[in-house]
Design a protein around this motif. Structure first.
Motif, mmCIF file in Angstrom:
data_model
loop_
_atom_site.group_PDB
_atom_site.id
_atom_site.type_symbol
_atom_site.label_atom_id
_atom_site.label_comp_id
_atom_site.label_asym_id
_atom_site.label_seq_id
_atom_site.Cartn_x
_atom_site.Cartn_y
_atom_site.Cartn_z
ATOM 1 N N LEU A 1 1.380 6.454 -0.280
ATOM 2 C CA LEU A 1 2.511 5.558 -0.016
ATOM 3 C C LEU A 1 3.834 6.303 0.125
ATOM 4 O O LEU A 1 4.787 5.770 0.676
ATOM 5 N N GLY A 2 3.928 7.507 -0.421
ATOM 6 C CA GLY A 2 5.185 8.243 -0.361
ATOM 7 C C GLY A 2 6.226 7.745 -1.329
ATOM 8 O O GLY A 2 7.417 8.030 -1.184
ATOM 9 N N ASP A 3 5.809 6.979 -2.338
ATOM 10 C CA ASP A 3 6.725 6.461 -3.353
ATOM 11 C C ASP A 3 5.929 6.267 -4.632
ATOM 12 O O ASP A 3 4.725 5.976 -4.588
ATOM 13 N N SER A 4 6.569 6.431 -5.776
ATOM 14 C CA SER A 4 5.884 6.297 -7.057
ATOM 15 C C SER A 4 5.385 4.874 -7.266
ATOM 16 O O SER A 4 6.135 3.913 -7.075
ATOM 17 N N VAL A 5 4.135 4.730 -7.653
ATOM 18 C CA VAL A 5 3.590 3.438 -8.052
ATOM 19 C C VAL A 5 3.804 3.274 -9.547
ATOM 20 O O VAL A 5 3.368 4.098 -10.341
ATOM 21 N N LEU A 6 4.497 2.202 -9.947
ATOM 22 C CA LEU A 6 4.784 1.960 -11.360
ATOM 23 C C LEU A 6 3.811 0.979 -11.981
ATOM 24 O O LEU A 6 3.532 1.041 -13.178
ATOM 25 N N ALA A 7 3.297 0.033 -11.179
ATOM 26 C CA ALA A 7 2.348 -0.957 -11.678
ATOM 27 C C ALA A 7 1.556 -1.511 -10.511
ATOM 28 O O ALA A 7 2.051 -1.554 -9.377
ATOM 29 N N ALA A 8 0.322 -1.946 -10.790
ATOM 30 C CA ALA A 8 -0.549 -2.499 -9.760
ATOM 31 C C ALA A 8 -1.291 -3.701 -10.309
ATOM 32 O O ALA A 8 -1.740 -3.688 -11.460
ATOM 33 N N VAL A 9 -1.427 -4.749 -9.487
ATOM 34 C CA VAL A 9 -2.112 -5.976 -9.884
ATOM 35 C C VAL A 9 -3.007 -6.424 -8.730
ATOM 36 O O VAL A 9 -2.579 -6.436 -7.571
ATOM 37 N N ARG A 10 -4.224 -6.800 -9.053
ATOM 38 C CA ARG A 10 -5.168 -7.324 -8.056
ATOM 39 C C ARG A 10 -4.983 -8.826 -7.912
ATOM 40 O O ARG A 10 -4.745 -9.532 -8.886
ATOM 41 N N PHE A 11 -5.062 -9.329 -6.677
ATOM 42 C CA PHE A 11 -5.107 -10.768 -6.439
ATOM 43 C C PHE A 11 -6.058 -11.010 -5.273
ATOM 44 O O PHE A 11 -6.472 -10.058 -4.597
ATOM 45 N N GLY B 1 -5.932 -11.880 -2.266
ATOM 46 C CA GLY B 1 -5.562 -11.385 -0.951
ATOM 47 C C GLY B 1 -5.350 -9.889 -0.869
ATOM 48 O O GLY B 1 -5.092 -9.361 0.217
ATOM 49 N N GLY B 2 -5.442 -9.185 -1.985
ATOM 50 C CA GLY B 2 -5.224 -7.740 -1.968
ATOM 51 C C GLY B 2 -4.635 -7.228 -3.258
ATOM 52 O O GLY B 2 -5.178 -7.459 -4.343
ATOM 53 N N TYR B 3 -3.472 -6.558 -3.157
ATOM 54 C CA TYR B 3 -2.869 -5.895 -4.302
ATOM 55 C C TYR B 3 -1.353 -6.086 -4.270
ATOM 56 O O TYR B 3 -0.728 -6.000 -3.206
ATOM 57 N N PHE B 4 -0.768 -6.332 -5.443
ATOM 58 C CA PHE B 4 0.672 -6.268 -5.617
ATOM 59 C C PHE B 4 1.000 -4.929 -6.273
ATOM 60 O O PHE B 4 0.378 -4.557 -7.274
ATOM 61 N N LEU B 5 1.988 -4.216 -5.721
ATOM 62 C CA LEU B 5 2.399 -2.937 -6.281
ATOM 63 C C LEU B 5 3.884 -2.968 -6.593
ATOM 64 O O LEU B 5 4.687 -3.476 -5.802
ATOM 65 N N ARG B 6 4.228 -2.405 -7.732
ATOM 66 C CA ARG B 6 5.626 -2.228 -8.109
ATOM 67 C C ARG B 6 5.991 -0.768 -7.843
ATOM 68 O O ARG B 6 5.417 0.148 -8.441
ATOM 69 N N LEU C 1 9.002 -4.335 -4.503
ATOM 70 C CA LEU C 1 7.672 -4.879 -4.733
ATOM 71 C C LEU C 1 7.014 -5.006 -3.367
ATOM 72 O O LEU C 1 7.640 -5.453 -2.400
ATOM 73 N N ILE C 2 5.739 -4.647 -3.284
ATOM 74 C CA ILE C 2 5.032 -4.782 -2.023
ATOM 75 C C ILE C 2 3.668 -5.419 -2.277
ATOM 76 O O ILE C 2 3.134 -5.368 -3.386
ATOM 77 N N SER C 3 3.128 -6.025 -1.247
ATOM 78 C CA SER C 3 1.751 -6.495 -1.292
ATOM 79 C C SER C 3 0.969 -5.785 -0.201
ATOM 80 O O SER C 3 1.470 -5.575 0.908
ATOM 81 N N LEU C 4 -0.258 -5.390 -0.536
ATOM 82 C CA LEU C 4 -1.186 -4.785 0.406
ATOM 83 C C LEU C 4 -2.376 -5.712 0.574
ATOM 84 O O LEU C 4 -2.778 -6.396 -0.374
ATOM 85 N N ASP C 5 -2.938 -5.744 1.773
ATOM 86 C CA ASP C 5 -4.133 -6.552 1.954
ATOM 87 C C ASP C 5 -5.345 -5.804 1.396
ATOM 88 O O ASP C 5 -5.216 -4.697 0.838
ATOM 89 N N ASN C 6 -6.524 -6.369 1.535
ATOM 90 C CA ASN C 6 -7.718 -5.765 0.948
ATOM 91 C C ASN C 6 -8.139 -4.472 1.645
ATOM 92 O O ASN C 6 -8.995 -3.751 1.137
ATOM 93 N N ASN C 7 -7.526 -4.178 2.786
ATOM 94 C CA ASN C 7 -7.754 -2.898 3.468
ATOM 95 C C ASN C 7 -6.606 -1.923 3.223
ATOM 96 O O ASN C 7 -6.500 -0.907 3.903
ATOM 97 N N PHE C 8 -5.721 -2.266 2.272
ATOM 98 C CA PHE C 8 -4.595 -1.420 1.848
ATOM 99 C C PHE C 8 -3.549 -1.242 2.931
ATOM 100 O O PHE C 8 -2.844 -0.243 2.958
ATOM 101 N N LYS C 9 -3.449 -2.224 3.813
ATOM 102 C CA LYS C 9 -2.386 -2.238 4.809
ATOM 103 C C LYS C 9 -1.211 -3.048 4.270
ATOM 104 O O LYS C 9 -1.392 -4.044 3.561
#
Length: 255
Positions: free
Chosen positions: A110-120, A122-127, A132-140
């Motif tokens: 990602l080119g940025d520090s991941v501080l926290a990750a949560v599964r949902f 539709g994919g993943y929420f990352l802090r 805050l960003i959301s990624l789909d199940n293919n990490f896009k």
């Protein structure tokens, strides 16, 4: 020194020189690692740590194996879904395993520090540090919003907050904690739905977010640190409607 000893010394020097020159190709397995958290699912327990390393058991903790998930960095979280695992580190790397952690490959950087990750679903929420960003199940990339996450400092002599448990997914919403003990609930498109500010429910003073959120039986539990300049208090609150809170427990920590 006789001739044999000179040859041995020379060979040893050349071996060391060659080892140093090839150090970039050598993978070193650390013996001492600092554990950062534990993930458990069924028979699998994995304790993740720094240096990209982890200890894993696949037989209910009967035997353990040290594995290398990343080439380096601190592992912030590992999510287990059946035989599949997804790991995140503080270098912004995402790694995946499809064989119960026996082999790993980098999925994305990602080119940025991941501080926290949560599964949902539709994919993943990352802090990240500034969003805050959301990624789909293919990490896009899906959605993202600006959200500052300041560098955390130690409170008193006993408590050092970290971000890796500062978000949960519950009842179809992402719930995240921010500075000064502000809890924000987002929908899956990262649109803020409501806000809970602890300053309206506690005495005046300096508030330090505990960045520890849990969900159980419909309640969201979270921790905060309060300081009036003379003492520090750690308190545990819970809420069901995100509009009111109840103090579950409170104890003093050393300043």
């Amino acid at each position: 020194m006789d001739e044999a000893m000179k040859r041995i010394a020379l060979l040893w020097y050349l071996f060391l020189l060659g080892s140093i020159s090839q150090a970039g190709n050598i993978k070193i397995t650390p013996i001492l690692i600092n554990f950062k958290g534990v993930a458990v699912s069924g028979n699998i327990t994995i304790a993740y740590a720094d240096f990209g390393s982890a200890l894993i058991s696949r037989d209910n903790d009967a035997t353990w194996e040290q594995i290398r998930v990343f080439d380096g960095g601190e592992i912030l979280d590992i999510l287990i879904d059946g035989n599949k695992m997804t790991a995140f580190n503080d270098r912004g790397e995402i790694a995946g395993s499809a064989d119960e952690g026996r082999s790993w490959s980098i999925i994305r950087k990602l080119g940025d520090s991941v501080l926290a990750a949560v599964r949902f679903p539709g994919g993943y929420f990352l802090r990240l540090r500034n969003k805050l960003i959301s990624l789909d199940n293919n990490f896009k990339n899906n959605k993202e919003i600006t959200a500052q996450s300041n560098i955390l400092k130690k409170v008193g002599s006993l408590f050092k907050p970290v971000y890796n448990r500062s978000m949960i997914y519950a009842d179809g919403y992402l719930i995240a904690e921010f500075d000064s003990s502000v809890i924000i609930r987002f929908n899956e498109d990262l649109m803020p739905m409501d806000t809970l500010d602890l300053k309206f429910y506690t005495d005046s003073g300096q508030y330090k977010s505990g960045y520890r959120i849990k969900y159980d039986l419909g309640y969201v539990y979270f921790k905060y640190i309060y300081s009036d300049g003379k003492k520090s208090m750690a308190s545990l609150y819970r809420t069901k409607d995100r509009k009111s809170t109840r103090l579950n427990s409170s104890h003093r920590i050393r300043s």
